[in-house]
Design a protein around this motif. Structure first.
Motif, PDB file in Angstrom:
ATOM      1  N   VAL A 192       0.839  -1.195   0.000  1.00 38.80           N
ATOM      2  CA  VAL A 192       0.000   0.000   0.000  1.00 38.80           C
ATOM      3  C   VAL A 192       0.874   1.244   0.000  1.00 38.80           C
ATOM      4  O   VAL A 192       1.998   1.231   0.504  1.00 38.80           O
ATOM      5  N   PHE A 193       0.356   2.301  -0.581  1.00 37.41           N
ATOM      6  CA  PHE A 193       1.069   3.570  -0.675  1.00 37.41           C
ATOM      7  C   PHE A 193       0.146   4.687  -0.217  1.00 37.41           C
ATOM      8  O   PHE A 193      -1.012   4.766  -0.645  1.00 37.41           O
ATOM      9  N   TYR A 194       0.666   5.515   0.679  1.00 38.12           N
ATOM     10  CA  TYR A 194      -0.055   6.691   1.168  1.00 38.12           C
ATOM     11  C   TYR A 194       0.804   7.917   0.874  1.00 38.12           C
ATOM     12  O   TYR A 194       1.953   7.986   1.309  1.00 38.12           O
ATOM     13  N   LYS A 195       0.250   8.888   0.156  1.00 36.36           N
ATOM     14  CA  LYS A 195       0.949  10.155   0.000  1.00 36.36           C
ATOM     15  C   LYS A 195       0.389  11.129   1.033  1.00 36.36           C
ATOM     16  O   LYS A 195      -0.578  10.797   1.747  1.00 36.36           O
ATOM     17  N   THR A 196       0.986  12.303   1.134  1.00 37.54           N
ATOM     18  CA  THR A 196       0.543  13.288   2.115  1.00 37.54           C
ATOM     19  C   THR A 196      -0.969  13.484   2.024  1.00 37.54           C
ATOM     20  O   THR A 196      -1.511  13.676   0.938  1.00 37.54           O
ATOM     21  N   GLY A 197      -1.624  13.399   3.171  1.00 40.41           N
ATOM     22  CA  GLY A 197      -3.065  13.589   3.265  1.00 40.41           C
ATOM     23  C   GLY A 197      -3.869  12.309   3.157  1.00 40.41           C
ATOM     24  O   GLY A 197      -5.052  12.291   3.478  1.00 40.41           O
ATOM     25  N   GLN A 198      -3.245  11.206   2.724  1.00 42.57           N
ATOM     26  CA  GLN A 198      -3.998   9.966   2.566  1.00 42.57           C
ATOM     27  C   GLN A 198      -4.045   9.167   3.867  1.00 42.57           C
ATOM     28  O   GLN A 198      -3.147   9.267   4.696  1.00 42.57           O
ATOM     29  N   PHE A 199      -5.085   8.339   3.991  1.00 47.70           N
ATOM     30  CA  PHE A 199      -5.342   7.589   5.219  1.00 47.70           C
ATOM     31  C   PHE A 199      -6.199   6.378   4.900  1.00 47.70           C
ATOM     32  O   PHE A 199      -6.709   6.224   3.786  1.00 47.70           O
ATOM     33  N   PHE A 200      -6.393   5.542   5.911  1.00 50.94           N
ATOM     34  CA  PHE A 200      -7.361   4.434   5.851  1.00 50.94           C
ATOM     35  C   PHE A 200      -8.083   4.476   7.183  1.00 50.94           C
ATOM     36  O   PHE A 200      -7.497   4.215   8.230  1.00 50.94           O
ATOM     37  N   GLY A 201      -9.348   4.824   7.165  1.00 48.19           N
ATOM     38  CA  GLY A 201     -10.140   4.964   8.383  1.00 48.19           C
ATOM     39  C   GLY A 201     -10.333   3.641   9.107  1.00 48.19           C
ATOM     40  O   GLY A 201      -9.878   2.578   8.664  1.00 48.19           O
ATOM     41  N   ALA A 202     -11.016   3.712  10.232  1.00 44.28           N
ATOM     42  CA  ALA A 202     -11.228   2.532  11.078  1.00 44.28           C
ATOM     43  C   ALA A 202     -11.861   1.405  10.273  1.00 44.28           C
ATOM     44  O   ALA A 202     -12.825   1.616   9.528  1.00 44.28           O
ATOM     45  N   HIS A 203     -11.289   0.207  10.431  1.00 47.68           N
ATOM     46  CA  HIS A 203     -11.772  -0.977   9.715  1.00 47.68           C
ATOM     47  C   HIS A 203     -11.284  -2.226  10.434  1.00 47.68           C
ATOM     48  O   HIS A 203     -10.459  -2.145  11.349  1.00 47.68           O
ATOM     49  N   HIS A 204     -11.778  -3.358  10.006  1.00 52.06           N
ATOM     50  CA  HIS A 204     -11.353  -4.655  10.545  1.00 52.06           C
ATOM     51  C   HIS A 204     -10.992  -5.535   9.370  1.00 52.06           C
ATOM     52  O   HIS A 204     -11.697  -5.553   8.361  1.00 52.06           O
ATOM     53  N   ASP A 205      -9.887  -6.269   9.456  1.00 51.63           N
ATOM     54  CA  ASP A 205      -9.414  -7.046   8.311  1.00 51.63           C
ATOM     55  C   ASP A 205     -10.233  -8.302   8.027  1.00 51.63           C
ATOM     56  O   ASP A 205     -10.149  -8.866   6.942  1.00 51.63           O
ATOM     57  N   THR A 206     -11.034  -8.749   8.977  1.00 50.81           N
ATOM     58  CA  THR A 206     -11.814  -9.969   8.770  1.00 50.81           C
ATOM     59  C   THR A 206     -13.131  -9.715   8.063  1.00 50.81           C
ATOM     60  O   THR A 206     -13.571 -10.533   7.268  1.00 50.81           O
ATOM     61  N   GLY A 207     -13.781  -8.605   8.356  1.00 50.39           N
ATOM     62  CA  GLY A 207     -15.090  -8.364   7.763  1.00 50.39           C
ATOM     63  C   GLY A 207     -15.487  -6.907   7.848  1.00 50.39           C
ATOM     64  O   GLY A 207     -14.696  -6.048   8.227  1.00 50.39           O
ATOM     65  N   VAL A 208     -16.722  -6.632   7.508  1.00 47.69           N
ATOM     66  CA  VAL A 208     -17.255  -5.274   7.482  1.00 47.69           C
ATOM     67  C   VAL A 208     -17.431  -4.763   8.907  1.00 47.69           C
ATOM     68  O   VAL A 208     -18.005  -5.451   9.754  1.00 47.69           O
ATOM     69  N   LEU A 209     -16.933  -3.552   9.158  1.00 43.82           N
ATOM     70  CA  LEU A 209     -17.123  -2.881  10.448  1.00 43.82           C
ATOM     71  C   LEU A 209     -18.376  -2.017  10.348  1.00 43.82           C
ATOM     72  O   LEU A 209     -18.467  -1.138   9.492  1.00 43.82           O
ATOM     73  N   GLY A 249     -12.217 -18.312  18.114  1.00 49.09           N
ATOM     74  CA  GLY A 249     -12.348 -18.261  16.665  1.00 49.09           C
ATOM     75  C   GLY A 249     -13.359 -17.254  16.157  1.00 49.09           C
ATOM     76  O   GLY A 249     -13.643 -17.193  14.961  1.00 49.09           O
ATOM     77  N   ASP A 250     -13.904 -16.444  17.068  1.00 46.08           N
ATOM     78  CA  ASP A 250     -14.843 -15.393  16.676  1.00 46.08           C
ATOM     79  C   ASP A 250     -14.087 -14.098  16.406  1.00 46.08           C
ATOM     80  O   ASP A 250     -12.972 -13.895  16.898  1.00 46.08           O
ATOM     81  N   VAL A 251     -14.702 -13.195  15.644  1.00 43.02           N
ATOM     82  CA  VAL A 251     -14.091 -11.898  15.358  1.00 43.02           C
ATOM     83  C   VAL A 251     -13.719 -11.206  16.662  1.00 43.02           C
ATOM     84  O   VAL A 251     -14.509 -11.173  17.608  1.00 43.02           O
ATOM     85  N   ASP A 252     -12.516 -10.673  16.730  1.00 44.20           N
ATOM     86  CA  ASP A 252     -12.084  -9.888  17.890  1.00 44.20           C
ATOM     87  C   ASP A 252     -12.220  -8.413  17.530  1.00 44.20           C
ATOM     88  O   ASP A 252     -11.386  -7.867  16.801  1.00 44.20           O
ATOM     89  N   PRO A 253     -13.275  -7.744  18.012  1.00 44.52           N
ATOM     90  CA  PRO A 253     -13.502  -6.344  17.637  1.00 44.52           C
ATOM     91  C   PRO A 253     -12.420  -5.398  18.151  1.00 44.52           C
ATOM     92  O   PRO A 253     -12.294  -4.284  17.658  1.00 44.52           O
ATOM     93  N   ARG A 254     -11.621  -5.857  19.112  1.00 51.72           N
ATOM     94  CA  ARG A 254     -10.556  -4.983  19.635  1.00 51.72           C
ATOM     95  C   ARG A 254      -9.489  -4.692  18.597  1.00 51.72           C
ATOM     96  O   ARG A 254      -8.715  -3.756  18.747  1.00 51.72           O
ATOM     97  N   THR A 255      -9.432  -5.494  17.511  1.00 49.44           N
ATOM     98  CA  THR A 255      -8.391  -5.269  16.513  1.00 49.44           C
ATOM     99  C   THR A 255      -8.850  -4.374  15.362  1.00 49.44           C
ATOM    100  O   THR A 255      -8.209  -4.328  14.310  1.00 49.44           O
ATOM    101  N   VAL A 256      -9.930  -3.633  15.593  1.00 49.66           N
ATOM    102  CA  VAL A 256     -10.272  -2.549  14.666  1.00 49.66           C
ATOM    103  C   VAL A 256      -9.063  -1.617  14.654  1.00 49.66           C
ATOM    104  O   VAL A 256      -8.474  -1.327  15.705  1.00 49.66           O
ATOM    105  N   HIS A 257      -8.675  -1.163  13.477  1.00 45.89           N
ATOM    106  CA  HIS A 257      -7.490  -0.312  13.369  1.00 45.89           C
ATOM    107  C   HIS A 257      -7.663   0.668  12.221  1.00 45.89           C
ATOM    108  O   HIS A 257      -8.602   0.569  11.435  1.00 45.89           O
ATOM    109  N   GLU A 258      -6.739   1.611  12.155  1.00 47.65           N
ATOM    110  CA  GLU A 258      -6.779   2.625  11.099  1.00 47.65           C
ATOM    111  C   GLU A 258      -5.375   3.048  10.738  1.00 47.65           C
ATOM    112  O   GLU A 258      -4.458   2.954  11.562  1.00 47.65           O
ATOM    113  N   GLY A 259      -5.213   3.465   9.502  1.00 51.30           N
ATOM    114  CA  GLY A 259      -3.956   4.055   9.050  1.00 51.30           C
ATOM    115  C   GLY A 259      -4.118   5.560   9.144  1.00 51.30           C
ATOM    116  O   GLY A 259      -4.868   6.159   8.358  1.00 51.30           O
TER     117      GLY A 259
END
Length: 185
Positions: free
Chosen positions: A75-92, A158-168
């Motif tokens: 992934v590439f982020y230039k100045t001003g770019q981001f990735f908001g809160a999300h979870h890698d397993t499924g839809v937040l 084996g259930d989704v761990d919501p604590r691992t919501v993260h953001e760039g």
């Protein structure tokens, strides 16, 4: 400590494309400019010896086989770019819950590898708003070339761990390159 092989530098022949999300209910891809502005490219599985070494090491660390490691994504982020809160397993969802896909493969673990330094104070960190960091606020990992963070997207049951919501976090000056290494069930 577990160490991944040196990450590859993005190849100039690879082209980055606008990020999107997959909608599991309609099987469509959606661009989401409000939550994700970075661009990305993929390496083919076992593309070369460095890619193969990273895939093999990630599988080994997670105690699984290389078939369970998705193609590496840069992934590439230039100045001003981001990735908001999300979870890698499924839809937040807005209420903080996460949709766990009914069928495999599901992303059960994530490695995020930083491919360049982003100077302190210039943004670009990976933030876990629901995990407490050393200073008492949200856990934040600053981009340092060669540093990797590993987390499980599922809990002990084996259930989704919501604590691992993260953001760039937005890059406020400069640029950021990172590599996603996803391990599936």
């Amino acid at each position: 400590p577990a160490v991944l092989p040196s990450p590859p530098k993005p190849k100039p022949t690879k082209s980055f494309q606008k990020s999107y999300t997959d909608d599991s209910t309609t099987l469509t891809r959606n661009s989401d400019d409000g939550n994700r502005t970075s661009t990305f490219t993929y390496f083919t599985k076992m593309e070369d010896s460095k890619i193969a070494a990273i895939e093999e090491r990630a599988a080994s660390i997670c105690g699984t086989t290389i078939e369970r490691v998705e193609p590496l994504q840069v992934v590439f982020y230039k100045t001003g770019q981001f990735f908001g809160a999300h979870h890698d397993t499924g839809v937040l969802f807005d209420d903080g819950s996460v949709e766990f896909p009914a069928n495999p493969p599901r992303r059960v673990a994530t490695f995020f590898v930083y491919l360049n330094d982003v100077p302190e104070g210039c943004g670009g960190s990976t933030r876990f708003p629901l995990l407490e960091g050393p200073g008492g606020g949200p856990l934040e990992v600053r981009p340092v070339r060669g540093r990797a963070v590993l987390w499980s997207n599922v809990d002990e049951g084996g259930d989704v761990d919501p604590r691992t919501v993260h953001e760039g976090a937005p890059v406020t000056r400069g640029k950021k390159y990172g590599m996603n290494v996803w391990v599936t069930d």
